[in-house]
Design a protein around this motif. Structure first.
Motif, PDB file in Angstrom:
ATOM      1  N   GLY A 277      41.607-115.985   5.443  1.00  0.00           N
ATOM      2  CA  GLY A 277      41.720-115.418   4.100  1.00  0.00           C
ATOM      3  C   GLY A 277      42.295-116.407   3.098  1.00  0.00           C
ATOM      4  N   LYS A 278      43.345-117.133   3.491  1.00  0.00           N
ATOM      5  CA  LYS A 278      43.943-118.125   2.587  1.00  0.00           C
ATOM      6  C   LYS A 278      42.972-119.266   2.296  1.00  0.00           C
ATOM      7  CE  LYS A 278      48.817-117.403   3.679  1.00  0.00           C
ATOM      8  NZ  LYS A 278      50.028-118.019   4.237  1.00  0.00           N
ATOM      9  N   VAL A 279      42.266-119.698   3.326  1.00  0.00           N
ATOM     10  CA  VAL A 279      41.285-120.774   3.138  1.00  0.00           C
ATOM     11  C   VAL A 279      40.171-120.306   2.210  1.00  0.00           C
ATOM     12  CG1 VAL A 279      39.535-122.171   4.314  1.00  0.00           C
ATOM     13  CG2 VAL A 279      41.807-121.928   5.312  1.00  0.00           C
ATOM     14  N   ALA A 280      39.693-119.082   2.423  1.00  0.00           N
ATOM     15  CA  ALA A 280      38.617-118.538   1.582  1.00  0.00           C
ATOM     16  C   ALA A 280      39.085-118.406   0.134  1.00  0.00           C
ATOM     17  CB  ALA A 280      38.168-117.180   2.121  1.00  0.00           C
ATOM     18  N   ALA A 281      40.292-117.893  -0.062  1.00  0.00           N
ATOM     19  CA  ALA A 281      40.809-117.736  -1.424  1.00  0.00           C
ATOM     20  C   ALA A 281      40.979-119.093  -2.111  1.00  0.00           C
ATOM     21  CB  ALA A 281      42.140-116.994  -1.397  1.00  0.00           C
ATOM     22  N   GLY A 282      41.510-120.072  -1.390  1.00  0.00           N
ATOM     23  CA  GLY A 282      41.681-121.405  -1.959  1.00  0.00           C
ATOM     24  C   GLY A 282      40.355-122.051  -2.304  1.00  0.00           C
ATOM     25  N   GLY A 283      39.380-121.915  -1.415  1.00  0.00           N
ATOM     26  CA  GLY A 283      38.048-122.471  -1.682  1.00  0.00           C
ATOM     27  C   GLY A 283      37.378-121.799  -2.861  1.00  0.00           C
ATOM     28  N   ALA A 284      37.506-120.475  -2.935  1.00  0.00           N
ATOM     29  CA  ALA A 284      36.905-119.735  -4.053  1.00  0.00           C
ATOM     30  C   ALA A 284      37.552-120.143  -5.374  1.00  0.00           C
ATOM     31  CB  ALA A 284      37.051-118.235  -3.828  1.00  0.00           C
ATOM     32  N   LEU A 285      38.866-120.265  -5.373  1.00  0.00           N
ATOM     33  CA  LEU A 285      39.569-120.658  -6.598  1.00  0.00           C
ATOM     34  C   LEU A 285      39.177-122.068  -7.041  1.00  0.00           C
ATOM     35  CD1 LEU A 285      41.609-119.766  -8.711  1.00  0.00           C
ATOM     36  CD2 LEU A 285      43.409-120.699  -7.262  1.00  0.00           C
ATOM     37  N   SER A 286      39.096-122.986  -6.105  1.00  0.00           N
ATOM     38  CA  SER A 286      38.645-124.346  -6.439  1.00  0.00           C
ATOM     39  C   SER A 286      37.225-124.324  -6.989  1.00  0.00           C
ATOM     40  CB  SER A 286      38.694-125.245  -5.205  1.00  0.00           C
ATOM     41  OG  SER A 286      40.012-125.478  -4.816  1.00  0.00           O
ATOM     42  N   GLY A 287      36.391-123.529  -6.381  1.00  0.00           N
ATOM     43  CA  GLY A 287      35.013-123.417  -6.843  1.00  0.00           C
ATOM     44  C   GLY A 287      34.916-122.832  -8.242  1.00  0.00           C
ATOM     45  N   VAL A 288      35.762-121.846  -8.536  1.00  0.00           N
ATOM     46  CA  VAL A 288      35.776-121.250  -9.875  1.00  0.00           C
ATOM     47  C   VAL A 288      36.154-122.306 -10.909  1.00  0.00           C
ATOM     48  CG1 VAL A 288      37.046-119.635 -11.358  1.00  0.00           C
ATOM     49  CG2 VAL A 288      36.125-118.864  -9.175  1.00  0.00           C
ATOM     50  N   TRP A 289      37.189-123.088 -10.624  1.00  0.00           N
ATOM     51  CA  TRP A 289      37.602-124.129 -11.573  1.00  0.00           C
ATOM     52  C   TRP A 289      36.493-125.152 -11.781  1.00  0.00           C
ATOM     53  CZ3 TRP A 289      41.010-123.634 -15.063  1.00  0.00           C
ATOM     54  CH2 TRP A 289      42.166-122.882 -14.847  1.00  0.00           C
ATOM     55  N   LEU A 290      35.855-125.569 -10.690  1.00  0.00           N
ATOM     56  CA  LEU A 290      34.759-126.529 -10.808  1.00  0.00           C
ATOM     57  C   LEU A 290      33.604-125.917 -11.593  1.00  0.00           C
ATOM     58  CD1 LEU A 290      33.518-129.266 -10.089  1.00  0.00           C
ATOM     59  CD2 LEU A 290      32.663-128.201  -7.992  1.00  0.00           C
ATOM     60  N   GLY A 291      33.265-124.672 -11.296  1.00  0.00           N
ATOM     61  CA  GLY A 291      32.188-124.000 -12.016  1.00  0.00           C
ATOM     62  C   GLY A 291      32.495-123.848 -13.500  1.00  0.00           C
TER      63      GLY A 291
ATOM     64  N   LEU B   2      31.338-125.411 -18.953  1.00  0.00           N
ATOM     65  CA  LEU B   2      31.758-125.848 -20.288  1.00  0.00           C
ATOM     66  C   LEU B   2      31.075-127.153 -20.698  1.00  0.00           C
ATOM     67  CD1 LEU B   2      35.555-124.943 -20.183  1.00  0.00           C
ATOM     68  CD2 LEU B   2      33.744-123.786 -21.464  1.00  0.00           C
ATOM     69  N   ILE B   3      30.939-128.067 -19.762  1.00  0.00           N
ATOM     70  CA  ILE B   3      30.249-129.336 -20.063  1.00  0.00           C
ATOM     71  C   ILE B   3      28.790-129.072 -20.419  1.00  0.00           C
ATOM     72  CG2 ILE B   3      29.471-131.539 -19.082  1.00  0.00           C
ATOM     73  CD1 ILE B   3      32.435-131.514 -19.755  1.00  0.00           C
ATOM     74  N   ILE B   4      28.131-128.237 -19.630  1.00  0.00           N
ATOM     75  CA  ILE B   4      26.720-127.912 -19.917  1.00  0.00           C
ATOM     76  C   ILE B   4      26.605-127.244 -21.282  1.00  0.00           C
ATOM     77  CG2 ILE B   4      24.796-126.416 -19.240  1.00  0.00           C
ATOM     78  CD1 ILE B   4      25.582-126.973 -16.311  1.00  0.00           C
ATOM     79  N   THR B   5      27.508-126.330 -21.588  1.00  0.00           N
ATOM     80  CA  THR B   5      27.478-125.621 -22.869  1.00  0.00           C
ATOM     81  C   THR B   5      27.676-126.577 -24.041  1.00  0.00           C
ATOM     82  OG1 THR B   5      28.321-123.622 -21.814  1.00  0.00           O
ATOM     83  CG2 THR B   5      28.539-123.767 -24.199  1.00  0.00           C
ATOM     84  N   ILE B   6      28.588-127.512 -23.895  1.00  0.00           N
ATOM     85  CA  ILE B   6      28.857-128.466 -24.982  1.00  0.00           C
ATOM     86  C   ILE B   6      27.631-129.319 -25.291  1.00  0.00           C
ATOM     87  CG2 ILE B   6      30.188-130.549 -25.577  1.00  0.00           C
ATOM     88  CD1 ILE B   6      32.573-129.261 -24.110  1.00  0.00           C
TER      89      ILE B   6
ATOM     90  N   SER C 202      27.530-118.011 -15.147  1.00  0.00           N
ATOM     91  CA  SER C 202      26.664-118.338 -14.006  1.00  0.00           C
ATOM     92  C   SER C 202      27.192-119.547 -13.232  1.00  0.00           C
ATOM     93  CB  SER C 202      25.222-118.562 -14.466  1.00  0.00           C
ATOM     94  OG  SER C 202      25.139-119.678 -15.318  1.00  0.00           O
ATOM     95  N   THR C 203      27.698-120.551 -13.931  1.00  0.00           N
ATOM     96  CA  THR C 203      28.251-121.706 -13.213  1.00  0.00           C
ATOM     97  C   THR C 203      29.554-121.355 -12.499  1.00  0.00           C
ATOM     98  OG1 THR C 203      29.317-122.529 -15.227  1.00  0.00           O
ATOM     99  CG2 THR C 203      27.151-123.456 -14.679  1.00  0.00           C
ATOM    100  N   VAL C 204      30.357-120.462 -13.088  1.00  0.00           N
ATOM    101  CA  VAL C 204      31.576-120.016 -12.420  1.00  0.00           C
ATOM    102  C   VAL C 204      31.217-119.265 -11.140  1.00  0.00           C
ATOM    103  CG1 VAL C 204      33.513-118.377 -12.603  1.00  0.00           C
ATOM    104  CG2 VAL C 204      33.077-120.009 -14.438  1.00  0.00           C
ATOM    105  N   LEU C 205      30.231-118.379 -11.208  1.00  0.00           N
ATOM    106  CA  LEU C 205      29.801-117.627 -10.029  1.00  0.00           C
ATOM    107  C   LEU C 205      29.249-118.560  -8.950  1.00  0.00           C
ATOM    108  CD1 LEU C 205      29.393-114.889  -8.686  1.00  0.00           C
ATOM    109  CD2 LEU C 205      27.138-114.790  -9.754  1.00  0.00           C
TER     110      LEU C 205
ATOM    111  N   GLY D 161      29.961-121.734  -8.609  1.00  0.00           N
ATOM    112  CA  GLY D 161      31.099-122.501  -8.113  1.00  0.00           C
ATOM    113  C   GLY D 161      31.932-121.714  -7.125  1.00  0.00           C
ATOM    114  N   LEU D 162      32.143-120.424  -7.398  1.00  0.00           N
ATOM    115  CA  LEU D 162      32.898-119.569  -6.496  1.00  0.00           C
ATOM    116  C   LEU D 162      32.236-119.513  -5.130  1.00  0.00           C
ATOM    117  CD1 LEU D 162      34.608-116.269  -7.223  1.00  0.00           C
ATOM    118  CD2 LEU D 162      32.958-116.326  -5.376  1.00  0.00           C
ATOM    119  N   VAL D 163      30.938-119.254  -5.108  1.00  0.00           N
ATOM    120  CA  VAL D 163      30.212-119.165  -3.832  1.00  0.00           C
ATOM    121  C   VAL D 163      30.224-120.514  -3.118  1.00  0.00           C
ATOM    122  CG1 VAL D 163      27.934-118.764  -2.796  1.00  0.00           C
ATOM    123  CG2 VAL D 163      28.778-117.246  -4.598  1.00  0.00           C
ATOM    124  N   PHE D 164      29.952-121.574  -3.853  1.00  0.00           N
ATOM    125  CA  PHE D 164      29.930-122.921  -3.272  1.00  0.00           C
ATOM    126  C   PHE D 164      31.296-123.274  -2.675  1.00  0.00           C
ATOM    127  CE2 PHE D 164      30.409-127.540  -3.650  1.00  0.00           C
ATOM    128  CZ  PHE D 164      29.282-127.968  -2.965  1.00  0.00           C
ATOM    129  N   GLY D 165      32.384-123.062  -3.417  1.00  0.00           N
ATOM    130  CA  GLY D 165      33.728-123.381  -2.933  1.00  0.00           C
ATOM    131  C   GLY D 165      34.113-122.551  -1.726  1.00  0.00           C
TER     132      GLY D 165
END
Length: 176
Positions: free
Chosen positions: A74-88, A93-97, A111-114, A116-120
Motif C-alpha cells: 500500500g505504501k509503495v502504491a501510494a508513493g508511486g501514484a503520488l510521484s506519477g501525479v506530480w510527473l503528470g 502544464l508543459i503541454i498546455t503552455i 488527462s496527463t495527471v491520470l 501519470g498516476l497509472v504509470f507511477g
C-alpha cells in the motif's frame, strides 16, 4: 613525483580541483563536529585572517542509514501514484503552455495527471515486486565525518594559532 600532502600537488592530474588544494597544508586544529570547525574559521575571518588559505577536511568517514519505516504494498502504491501525479501535472502544464491546439487546458492537464498516476502506480509496484521482499523498509542514508580538521597554509600557521588562541574554547583539548 610524489606529493607529501594528502591532497596532491597543484596541477597533478586526478588529484581534484585546484580550489580544493593548498600547497603545504598544516593542521591547525581537529574538532568533533563541523559546527566547531566552522566557528574557528569564521573567527579567523572576523579577525581579517586570509581564510582562502584554510580548508576544513572531514575525516574518518562513516555511512549512516536511518530506517524510517516498513514498506508495504500500500505504501509503495501510494508513493508511486503520488510521484506519477506530480510527473503528470508537470507534463500536462508543459503541454498546455506550448500547445496551440484548441483543446482545453484543464482536459489536457487532467488527462496527463491520470496517465501519470497509472504509470507511477504500475511502475512502483513492478519495482517493489522485483525486490521479492529483500528490502521491505525505507531509509535515509548519509556519509558523515567523525572528525573535522582545519588545515592552513604552512606560512600562516603561527598567525592562525595566535588568533585561534583568543577564541574561548576555540582550540580543542589535545589531551582529551
Amino acid at each position: 613525483m610524489a606529493s607529501n600532502t594528502p591532497f596532491g600537488a597543484p596541477g597533478q592530474p586526478g588529484q581534484g580541483s585546484a580550489l580544493l588544494q593548498l600547497q603545504f597544508p598544516q593542521s591547525l586544529a581537529v574538532y568533533d563536529d563541523y559546527a566547531a570547525a566552522q566557528k574557528a574559521v569564521d573567527f579567523l575571518s572576523d579577525n581579517h585572517f586570509p581564510v582562502e588559505n584554510c580548508m576544513i577536511v572531514g575525516t574518518d568517514l562513516k555511512s549512516v542509514e536511518r530506517i524510517t519505516g516498513r514498506l508495504t504494498t500500500g505504501k509503495v502504491a501510494a508513493g508511486g501514484a503520488l510521484s506519477g501525479v506530480w510527473l503528470g501535472l508537470f507534463v500536462g502544464l508543459i503541454i498546455t503552455i506550448f500547445s496551440k491546439s484548441g483543446t482545453t487546458a484543464i482536459a489536457t492537464v487532467l488527462s496527463t495527471v491520470l496517465f501519470g498516476l497509472v504509470f507511477g502506480l504500475v511502475w512502483a509496484l513492478i519495482g517493489y515486486a522485483a525486490t521479492r521482499g529483500q528490502r521491505d523498509f525505507s531509509s535515509v542514508r548519509a556519509v558523515i565525518a567523525t572528525r573535522y580538521e582545519v588545515l592552513v597554509e604552512h606560512k600562516l600557521l603561527a598567525q592562525a594559532q595566535e588568533l585561534l588562541a583568543q577564541l574561548p574554547g576555540g582550540r580543542p583539548n589535545p589531551f582529551a
